[in-house]
Design a protein around this motif. Structure first.
Motif, PDB file in Angstrom:
ATOM      1  N   ASN A  51       0.923  -1.098  -0.016  1.00 16.33           N
ATOM      2  CA  ASN A  51      -0.087  -0.052   0.008  1.00 16.33           C
ATOM      3  C   ASN A  51       0.780   1.109   0.058  1.00 16.33           C
ATOM      4  OD1 ASN A  51      -2.354  -1.644   0.046  1.00 16.33           O
ATOM      5  ND2 ASN A  51      -2.679  -1.346   1.883  1.00 16.33           N
ATOM      6  N   LEU A  52       2.216   1.076   0.234  1.00 14.77           N
ATOM      7  CA  LEU A  52       3.103   2.379   0.464  1.00 14.77           C
ATOM      8  C   LEU A  52       3.639   2.468  -0.955  1.00 14.77           C
ATOM      9  CD1 LEU A  52       4.259   2.292   4.116  1.00 14.77           C
ATOM     10  CD2 LEU A  52       2.667   3.903   2.874  1.00 14.77           C
ATOM     11  N   GLU A  53       3.706   1.725  -2.080  1.00 20.99           N
ATOM     12  CA  GLU A  53       4.365   1.882  -3.297  1.00 20.99           C
ATOM     13  C   GLU A  53       3.583   3.034  -3.919  1.00 20.99           C
ATOM     14  OE1 GLU A  53       3.480  -1.928  -5.153  1.00 20.99           O
ATOM     15  OE2 GLU A  53       4.562  -3.247  -3.894  1.00 20.99           O
ATOM     16  N   ASN A  57      -0.179  -1.820  -7.778  1.00 19.18           N
ATOM     17  CA  ASN A  57      -0.085  -2.705  -8.726  1.00 19.18           C
ATOM     18  C   ASN A  57      -1.665  -2.664  -9.247  1.00 19.18           C
ATOM     19  OD1 ASN A  57      -0.531  -5.197 -10.183  1.00 19.18           O
ATOM     20  ND2 ASN A  57       1.040  -5.955  -9.168  1.00 19.18           N
ATOM     21  N   PRO A  58      -1.951  -2.246 -10.389  1.00 12.79           N
ATOM     22  CA  PRO A  58      -3.275  -2.282 -11.144  1.00 12.79           C
ATOM     23  C   PRO A  58      -4.260  -3.472 -11.118  1.00 12.79           C
ATOM     24  CG  PRO A  58      -1.518  -2.103 -12.791  1.00 12.79           C
ATOM     25  CD  PRO A  58      -1.030  -2.103 -11.514  1.00 12.79           C
ATOM     26  N   ASP A  59      -3.138  -4.552 -11.153  1.00 15.77           N
ATOM     27  CA  ASP A  59      -3.867  -6.013 -11.440  1.00 15.77           C
ATOM     28  C   ASP A  59      -4.351  -6.384 -10.029  1.00 15.77           C
ATOM     29  OD1 ASP A  59      -3.244  -5.886 -14.047  1.00 15.77           O
ATOM     30  OD2 ASP A  59      -1.079  -6.695 -13.585  1.00 15.77           O
ATOM     31  N   VAL A  63      -7.479  -9.604  -9.754  1.00 14.49           N
ATOM     32  CA  VAL A  63      -6.939 -10.649  -9.253  1.00 14.49           C
ATOM     33  C   VAL A  63      -8.054 -10.981  -8.155  1.00 14.49           C
ATOM     34  CG1 VAL A  63      -5.420 -11.984  -7.798  1.00 14.49           C
ATOM     35  CG2 VAL A  63      -4.512 -10.873  -9.876  1.00 14.49           C
ATOM     36  N   LEU A  64      -8.448 -10.021  -7.142  1.00 16.74           N
ATOM     37  CA  LEU A  64      -9.254 -10.111  -6.224  1.00 16.74           C
ATOM     38  C   LEU A  64     -10.671 -10.597  -6.761  1.00 16.74           C
ATOM     39  CD1 LEU A  64      -8.332  -7.380  -3.518  1.00 16.74           C
ATOM     40  CD2 LEU A  64      -8.550  -9.854  -3.206  1.00 16.74           C
ATOM     41  N   SER A  97      -3.752  -9.233   0.972  1.00 14.28           N
ATOM     42  CA  SER A  97      -3.010  -8.384   1.924  1.00 14.28           C
ATOM     43  C   SER A  97      -2.997  -6.822   1.858  1.00 14.28           C
ATOM     44  CB  SER A  97      -1.615  -8.732   2.040  1.00 14.28           C
ATOM     45  OG  SER A  97      -1.572 -10.194   2.267  1.00 14.28           O
ATOM     46  N   ALA A  98      -2.854  -6.378   0.625  1.00 14.92           N
ATOM     47  CA  ALA A  98      -3.149  -5.082   0.271  1.00 14.92           C
ATOM     48  C   ALA A  98      -4.533  -4.462   0.630  1.00 14.92           C
ATOM     49  CB  ALA A  98      -2.674  -4.750  -1.102  1.00 14.92           C
TER      50      ALA A  98
END
Length: 188
Positions: A51-53, A57-59, A63-64, A97-98
């Motif tokens: 989450n701090l990136e 990640n747009p994917d 995926v979820l 997790s994110a």
């Protein structure tokens, strides 16, 4: 100390903006916990780092969504110690997790997350530390996250999973009920 391996190319800058904050978060968590990273749940460490990136990640959302539609989410409690092996399982674990950590940041807030990190730094177990801080089990919070962030109705999901068994039960019990009803009508 942080070491990054980034391939040269057009995506180099984006990859650096993703990896550097991610790995620095791990370094911070290592120092915060006094080097006791094994007491920190994998879902929390990787969720915070993801989450701090700078460039998320747009994917992850795709995926979820796919995991929700296929009913193959990974229970968060199984992500306490480690992530699964295999590319697809690891990727889903990062995405979950994110999303779960983002939900915790938005709903109860960052202060609770700090307290949770402190609990884990003191060596409290994954489930117990969560219960101590939030007052509910990790599984209960996971249910709230699934409903709020992923749109999963747990009762409907349980009914959907149980439908074949309920149908089988109905097929097995119906003849006995019908025979009882016929007998009752015959004695009237």
């Amino acid at each position: 100390q942080v070491l990054l391996s980034i391939a040269p190319g057009a995506e180099q800058r984006i990859e650096m903006e993703r990896q550097l904050p991610h790995e620095l978060t791990h370094l911070f968590l290592y120092r915060f916990s006094g080097g006791q990273v094994e007491s920190q749940p994998a879902w929390l460490m990787e969720g915070l780092a993801s989450n701090l990136e700078k460039t998320p990640n747009p994917d992850y959302q795709q995926v979820l969504s796919k995991a929700v539609s296929e009913q193959r989410l990974i229970p968060v409690s199984t992500l306490c110690k480690a992530f699964p092996t295999g590319d697809e399982g690891v990727y889903l674990a990062y995405a979950e997790s994110a999303s779960f950590v983002a939900y915790l940041e938005e709903t109860p807030g960052n202060e609770k997350l700090r307290t949770l990190l402190q609990e884990y730094a003191e060596g409290i177990g994954c489930e117990q530390g969560f219960l101590n801080v939030y007052g509910i089990t990790l599984g209960q919070m996971e249910g709230r996250w699934q409903q709020s962030a992923l749109g999963i109705n747990r009762a409907a999901a349980l009914l959907q999973k149980s439908a074949p068994y309920l149908l089988l039960l109905a097929v097995l019990v119906s003849p006995a009920l019908l025979a009882g009803w016929i007998n009752q009508r015959a004695y009237r």
